[in-house]
Design a protein around this motif. Structure first.
Motif, PDB file in Angstrom:
ATOM      1  N   ALA A 231       0.663  -1.368   0.235  1.00  0.00           N
ATOM      2  CA  ALA A 231      -0.134  -0.026   0.060  1.00  0.00           C
ATOM      3  C   ALA A 231       0.822   1.132  -0.236  1.00  0.00           C
ATOM      4  CB  ALA A 231      -0.896  -0.120   1.213  1.00  0.00           C
ATOM      5  N   GLY A 232       1.992   1.262  -0.068  1.00  0.00           N
ATOM      6  CA  GLY A 232       3.100   2.277   0.017  1.00  0.00           C
ATOM      7  C   GLY A 232       3.274   3.154   1.321  1.00  0.00           C
ATOM      8  N   MET A 233       2.966   2.359   2.557  1.00  0.00           N
ATOM      9  CA  MET A 233       2.941   3.213   3.651  1.00  0.00           C
ATOM     10  C   MET A 233       4.632   3.272   4.205  1.00  0.00           C
ATOM     11  SD  MET A 233       0.844   2.301   7.300  1.00  0.00           S
ATOM     12  CE  MET A 233       1.976   0.883   7.725  1.00  0.00           C
ATOM     13  N   PHE A 234       4.768   4.245   4.790  1.00  0.00           N
ATOM     14  CA  PHE A 234       6.179   4.559   5.298  1.00  0.00           C
ATOM     15  C   PHE A 234       6.255   3.522   6.456  1.00  0.00           C
ATOM     16  CE2 PHE A 234       8.999   6.313   8.566  1.00  0.00           C
ATOM     17  CZ  PHE A 234      10.141   6.617   7.823  1.00  0.00           C
ATOM     18  N   PRO A 235       7.590   2.840   6.555  1.00  0.00           N
ATOM     19  CA  PRO A 235       8.793   3.197   5.839  1.00  0.00           C
ATOM     20  C   PRO A 235       9.066   1.998   4.365  1.00  0.00           C
ATOM     21  CG  PRO A 235       9.049   1.355   7.742  1.00  0.00           C
ATOM     22  CD  PRO A 235       7.734   1.685   7.670  1.00  0.00           C
ATOM     23  N   LEU A 236       7.879   1.381   3.980  1.00  0.00           N
ATOM     24  CA  LEU A 236       8.268   0.444   2.959  1.00  0.00           C
ATOM     25  C   LEU A 236       7.526   0.959   1.837  1.00  0.00           C
ATOM     26  CD1 LEU A 236       7.699  -3.060   4.883  1.00  0.00           C
ATOM     27  CD2 LEU A 236       9.971  -1.905   4.302  1.00  0.00           C
ATOM     28  N   HIS A 237       7.711   2.309   1.410  1.00  0.00           N
ATOM     29  CA  HIS A 237       7.058   2.924   0.268  1.00  0.00           C
ATOM     30  C   HIS A 237       7.786   3.027  -1.030  1.00  0.00           C
ATOM     31  CE1 HIS A 237       9.309   5.826   2.428  1.00  0.00           C
ATOM     32  NE2 HIS A 237       9.181   6.512   1.084  1.00  0.00           N
ATOM     33  N   ALA A 238       9.133   2.829  -0.853  1.00  0.00           N
ATOM     34  CA  ALA A 238      10.033   3.347  -1.708  1.00  0.00           C
ATOM     35  C   ALA A 238       9.872   2.826  -3.040  1.00  0.00           C
ATOM     36  CB  ALA A 238      11.585   3.417  -1.235  1.00  0.00           C
ATOM     37  N   TRP A 239       9.321   1.846  -3.381  1.00  0.00           N
ATOM     38  CA  TRP A 239       9.315   0.985  -4.531  1.00  0.00           C
ATOM     39  C   TRP A 239       8.375   1.658  -5.442  1.00  0.00           C
ATOM     40  CZ3 TRP A 239       4.721  -0.679  -6.716  1.00  0.00           C
ATOM     41  CH2 TRP A 239       3.570  -0.776  -5.591  1.00  0.00           C
ATOM     42  N   LEU A 240       7.474   2.556  -4.841  1.00  0.00           N
ATOM     43  CA  LEU A 240       6.295   2.998  -5.919  1.00  0.00           C
ATOM     44  C   LEU A 240       7.042   4.112  -6.582  1.00  0.00           C
ATOM     45  CD1 LEU A 240       3.213   3.341  -3.734  1.00  0.00           C
ATOM     46  CD2 LEU A 240       3.256   2.810  -6.036  1.00  0.00           C
ATOM     47  N   PRO A 241       7.749   5.142  -6.227  1.00  0.00           N
ATOM     48  CA  PRO A 241       8.050   6.134  -7.247  1.00  0.00           C
ATOM     49  C   PRO A 241       9.278   5.775  -7.914  1.00  0.00           C
ATOM     50  CG  PRO A 241       9.284   6.601  -4.775  1.00  0.00           C
ATOM     51  CD  PRO A 241       7.851   5.413  -4.853  1.00  0.00           C
ATOM     52  N   THR A 242       9.722   4.533  -7.787  1.00  0.00           N
ATOM     53  CA  THR A 242      11.083   3.854  -8.533  1.00  0.00           C
ATOM     54  C   THR A 242      10.177   3.093  -9.545  1.00  0.00           C
ATOM     55  OG1 THR A 242      12.488   3.594  -6.564  1.00  0.00           O
ATOM     56  CG2 THR A 242      13.182   2.491  -8.595  1.00  0.00           C
ATOM     57  N   ALA A 243       9.140   2.332  -9.385  1.00  0.00           N
ATOM     58  CA  ALA A 243       8.666   1.565 -10.355  1.00  0.00           C
ATOM     59  C   ALA A 243       7.981   2.392 -11.320  1.00  0.00           C
ATOM     60  CB  ALA A 243       7.910   0.610  -9.736  1.00  0.00           C
TER      61      ALA A 243
END
Length: 518
Positions: A231-243
């Motif tokens: 779901a892109g919740m901090f702290p495991l969100h970083a894949w979204l703006p990369t993908a």
């Protein structure tokens, strides 16, 4: 008799597998790229399979209560499908977005190539998402949750560039880590629940849980953190703006509009259908969950505001907007949950429309940055109007749909017994809405009102000027995007407005779900 609900799962996965097989055989035999007639047949096949599968999925979802067992993992853990209200909601949203984006892709993917491979995985992912929505217990949901990650990863690395490969690996790493955190929690819940079957209000056995509340709270928190990765919740969100910047725009649209919602669905199933909201209410888990959600809302909006690349800006926006939903779920009240479910629906249509718009700008003009779109309203008025309607809805300006969901979220926060979060939540949502206006509306203003030096120019002159100022614009000067792209976009944009003008049936539906699980 209920076995027919397998049809919307089996049809697209079989069709997708056939397309992948055909693509692999063509490469092995060294056949040239398909000609125009072959591509037309492929597009007709894709649209036909998607349409039939969507109709079957909607019929299965709305034709009453059904369940079917696939097999038994253990004697008391079946892997099976069972249709309930949450499943109906998600299947409906997924099907509408998937069909619209699929039709759009038939034109857009000419820009990307390797269409058989893309559509093969596109159909398989749709099948997995329907199965995930129909999952009848936590184990079934987890199996298809993992499968969804594996099936959707090739859509990220479609163009085969180094950036795409690294982005796909990052997506895989974050998703698998999150899924394993979810699996860790499932092991514990299995020990302390009557059943892992989804039941409104939860199935936690308080007699067995007595004395182990601390361990259970840790397990549930780990699950929420893990499912929050998707779901892109901090702290495991970083894949979204990369993908998003490297994936084809149709893939970005379904990732942001639908696939990230699977993390939301997993959180709903865990909290409201297995653990039960009463167990978490007033605990440190609720407090930390609300804190992370609000931090993500603000952080995502700020990063989007500062980002010049349009698709990456929209990806950061998704990071922020999905945490609106998670905050509503974390409040553990009927009004807030209603707002969260409304935002699930509205955001799916809004964000899919915004990414399809970004795709048209790339397809037609080769533009990826927001500051390159000055004067684009003269070349592509229909596309920019769709972008405008979707932007107003995401900001939350009435009567667009986003206003309804944000109103319910703010009202739910004010009603909830959560201390300072009663006012911190609405303040953060308001600040985020202002930032959303700050990163979406400049495209509208520059597109429709490029300045005095552009005034009075024809569409042809605008195209020449745009190319000279940094374009590579190849858009048709006679008008807008092809109908195959513009019509699905217009349907999604229209839904963002119509659901705000006529929200009562949907509000009634989600309110019944919220009341049932509380």
């Amino acid at each position: 008799m209920s076995g027919w609900i397998l049809l919307p799962v089996l049809l697209p996965v079989l069709a997708g597998a056939c397309m992948l097989g055909s693509s692999a055989v063509s490469k092995w035999k060294g056949r040239p790229q398909p000609d125009a007639a072959s591509l037309r047949r492929l597009h007709l096949a894709v649209c036909g399979v998607l349409s039939v599968s969507a109709v079957l999925a909607l019929l299965a979802a709305w034709s009453g209560e059904h369940e079917v067992t696939l097999f038994y993992l253990m004697k008391d853990i079946p892997v099976y499908f069972r249709i309930d209200e949450i499943g109906r909601l998600f299947v409906t949203v997924i099907s509408i977005v998937w069909v619209a984006v699929g039709i759009y892709s038939c034109v857009y993917m000419r820009h990307e190539g390797e269409e058989k491979r893309f559509f093969g995985f596109y159909l398989i992912v749709y099948s997995v998402l329907i199965a995930l929505s129909f999952a009848g217990n936590l184990v079934t949901m987890y199996l298809f949750y993992e499968l969804m990650t594996l099936a959707s990863m090739p859509m990220v690395l479609h163009n085969g560039s180094r950036e795409a490969i690294m982005a796909a690996l990052k997506y895989l790493f974050y998703s698998m880590c999150g899924a394993y955190m979810g699996l860790f929690g499932i092991y514990f819940l299995y020990q302390y629940t009557d059943t892992l079957t989804f039941t409104a209000g939860g199935t936690l056995d308080m007699t067995r849980a007595a004395g182990h509340e601390g361990v259970l709270l840790v397990a549930v928190f780990v699950m929420l953190l893990g499912f929050g990765a998707k779901a892109g919740m901090f702290p495991l969100h970083a894949w979204l703006p990369t993908a998003h910047p490297v994936a084809p725009s149709p893939a970005s649209a379904v990732f942001s509009g639908v696939i990230v919602k699977c993390g939301v669905l997993a959180a709903i199933r865990t909290v409201y259908y297995v653990v039960g909201p009463d167990f978490l209410r007033g605990t440190w888990v609720q407090t930390v969950w609300m804190t992370l959600a609000l931090l993500t809302v603000f952080m995502g909006s700020m990063l989007a505001y500062r980002e010049p690349v349009l698709k990456k800006r929209l990806a950061y926006s998704t990071v922020s907007q999905i945490s609106y939903i998670l905050f509503g779920l974390a409040l553990l009240t009927p009004t807030a949950m209603s707002g969260a479910l409304l935002h699930v629906v509205f955001h799916a249509f809004i964000k899919a429309a915004l990414f399809l718009t970004a795709g048209i700008f790339i397809f037609g003009c080769g533009k990826t940055r927001a500051d390159e779109l000055t004067g684009i309203g003269k070349q592509m008025p229909g596309t920019l109007w769709c972008y405008t309607f979707a932007s107003l809805a995401l900001i939350g300006i009435p009567p667009a749909s986003g206003f309804i969901s944000k109103w319910y979220l703010a009202q739910g926060a004010l009603e909830a017994p959560v201390g300072a979060f009663r006012w911190i939540g609405p303040v953060v949502l308001l600040v985020s809405a202002l930032l959303t206006a700050g990163y979406l509306l400049p495209v509208v203003m520059r597109g429709f009102f490029p300045g005095a030096s552009w005034r009075g120019m024809s569409a042809e002159d605008t195209a020449v000027r745009t190319e000279r100022d940094g374009g590579n614009c190849v858009a048709q000067t006679s008008g807008d995007a092809p109908a195959g792209m513009l019509v699905p976009l217009a349907v999604l944009a229209a839904l963002t407005l119509l659901l705000g003008v006529f929200p009562n049936p949907l509000i009634s539906f989600v309110s019944k779900i919220a009341e049932a699980v509380m």
